[in-house]
Design an enzyme around this catalytic site. Structure first.
Site, short mmCIF file in Angstrom:
data_model
loop_
_atom_site.label_atom_id
_atom_site.label_comp_id
_atom_site.label_asym_id
_atom_site.label_seq_id
_atom_site.Cartn_x
_atom_site.Cartn_y
_atom_site.Cartn_z
N TYR A 50 5.81 20.25 9.68
CA TYR A 50 5.18 21.28 8.88
C TYR A 50 5.91 21.48 7.57
O TYR A 50 4.92 22.20 6.54
CB TYR A 50 5.68 22.77 9.76
CG TYR A 50 4.89 22.57 11.01
CD1 TYR A 50 3.67 23.42 11.13
CD2 TYR A 50 5.56 22.36 12.09
CE1 TYR A 50 2.87 23.46 12.18
CE2 TYR A 50 4.59 22.27 13.39
CZ TYR A 50 3.42 22.97 13.30
OH TYR A 50 2.70 23.16 14.41
N GLU B 172 5.00 24.80 20.76
CA GLU B 172 5.41 23.66 20.73
C GLU B 172 6.83 23.36 21.49
O GLU B 172 6.69 22.20 22.34
CB GLU B 172 5.10 22.79 19.48
CG GLU B 172 3.53 23.02 19.29
CD GLU B 172 3.39 22.81 17.66
OE1 GLU B 172 4.26 22.00 17.04
OE2 GLU B 172 2.30 23.00 17.28
N GLY C 168 -12.81 16.67 19.90
CA GLY C 168 -12.75 16.53 18.47
C GLY C 168 -12.19 17.88 17.83
O GLY C 168 -11.96 18.64 18.47
#
Length: 396
Positions: free
Chosen positions: A98, A140, A387
């Site tokens: 990040y 996460e 996608g």
């Protein structure tokens, strides 16, 4: 929550940033890949970079997050963040990445907007970025913990133990872990990432839906993508992944999963969108569900319809299920009222239905509109798109 000062600055500058985001994101990726070419080689989808869809998805998510902070202060767009977090974990994104993204993204913003990016403006958007980034990092971390994996380390070696040619375009693979550890937990509707080393040495990653839930293997299905460009990983798997081949497979991820309730359920798909729907349907059949189940599928023709026999057999197995199929180019004596595009307005949809959709964006938009018109609550309509999610943050 944004600070009061940053809220006013972001509100004032959002139109300018949003208007320039189409210039900012390609420049950001140029800067990122110039500094870190290994990311394009081994992490980002080269096909999506080539056709620009990844840039559009990033732009949409940033603008949507900033808008949510302004319109709903004190709350967080958790549904949007969960979708991004699952995708990041499936790719093995680590927290330190990040900071790399921040460096090159803000350099691109400053270059495009020039003198408009004062110290105060930069500080306000920095606050937006780190609110989003830190929320994702926290989500996460929990997903990595649930997967029993260190952050960024989700890939395990699996051996291909089965291969089924569903259609000329779609192949199903069954894989078993080689490291002696048990199969990971997976929920109906989730996907796995497959990391493949290509001829040029690149290790590209793609996500494929779990199309069934056998007891001793992971089962995912791959459509060979043709277009501009062709799908390099899907072609590689179709040509080279035979029984005995070793593949690097990630932990099951995905936030669009079948709920365990008793309400009626609608599973609607088009094309290869049938894969997660087949996984959900197989779970319902395996558990002997007594839920009212409506399965809808649209395809070009019977020949291109993967899992057609599964759809019919599984709905037949369930005590309260029905299948509706539409073909654009039907073969033989096919009903005229089932020729063309799927039309959910012609199906009786029970009150309280929970709907799951998967397919191309035009199908998703049409199906959602028809379901809303039929009285299905917006909160009960869930979708998966393959996608980059170009629908994310948009008013669908």
């Amino acid at each position: 929550m944004l600070s009061p000062k940053s809220t006013e600055i972001v509100r004032a500058t959002l139109p300018a940033v949003g208007g320039a985001i189409g210039e900012i994101t390609p420049l950001f990726y140029d800067k990122l890949f110039a500094a870190h070419p290994e990311l394009l080689r081994d992490l980002f989808n080269r096909g999506n970079q080539a056709n620009g869809t990844q840039q559009q998805a990033l732009a949409g998510s940033i603008a949507a997050f900033a808008t949510a902070l302004l319109e709903h202060p004190g709350t967080r767009p958790d549904a949007m963040l969960a979708r991004i977090a699952h995708k990041h974990v499936s790719l093995g994104i680590a927290p330190e990445q990040y900071r790399v993204v921040h460096l090159h993204l803000f350099a691109a913003i400053a270059e495009v907007l020039g003198e408009a990016v004062t110290e105060e403006v930069a500080a306000a958007w920095d606050e937006v970025y780190w609110l989003m980034a830190n929320a994702l990092i926290a989500l996460e971390a929990r997903l990595y913990e649930q997967a029993g994996a260190a952050a960024g380390d989700v890939f395990r070696p699996y051996r291909v133990t089965g291969r089924i040619e569903e259609t000329a375009e779609v192949t199903t693979f069954l894989v078993q872990p080689l490291d002696g550890r048990p199969l990971p937990d997976a929920r109906p509707g989730q996907y796995v990432s497959v990391r493949t080393e290509l001829a040029d040495g690149a290790r590209q990653i793609r996500q494929y839906s779990l199309s069934g839930h056998p007891d001793d293997a992971l089962q995912f299905s791959v459509k060979r993508v043709t277009g501009d460009p062709d799908g390099e990983v899907s072609h590689h798997l179709h040509h080279h992944a035979r029984v005995g081949t070793t593949l690097m497979v990630g932990a099951p991820c995905g936030d669009v999963t079948l709920d365990e309730g008793t309400s009626p359920v609608l599973l609607a798909s088009a094309g290869i969108g049938c894969t997660p729907m087949t996984g959900m349907l197989s779970h319902l059949a395996a558990t002997g569900s007594h839920r009212r189940v409506i399965a809808v599928h649209a395809d070009r023709s019977e020949a291109t319809h993967a899992f057609r026999s599964d759809l019919l057999q599984l709905t037949e197995k369930l005590p309260d299920a029905v299948a509706h199929i539409w073909y654009e180019q039907p073969e033989g004596d096919w009903p005229a009222d089932r020729t063309g595009y799927a039309d959910l307005s012609r199906i009786g949809i029970p009150a309280g239905t929970t709907a799951y959709l998967c397919g191309p964006l035009p199908f998703l938009r049409a199906a959602r509109t028809q379901l809303l018109a039929a009285g299905v609550a917006a909160a009960d309509i869930h979708y998966e798109v393959f996608g980059p999610d170009l629908w994310l943050g948009q008013d669908a």
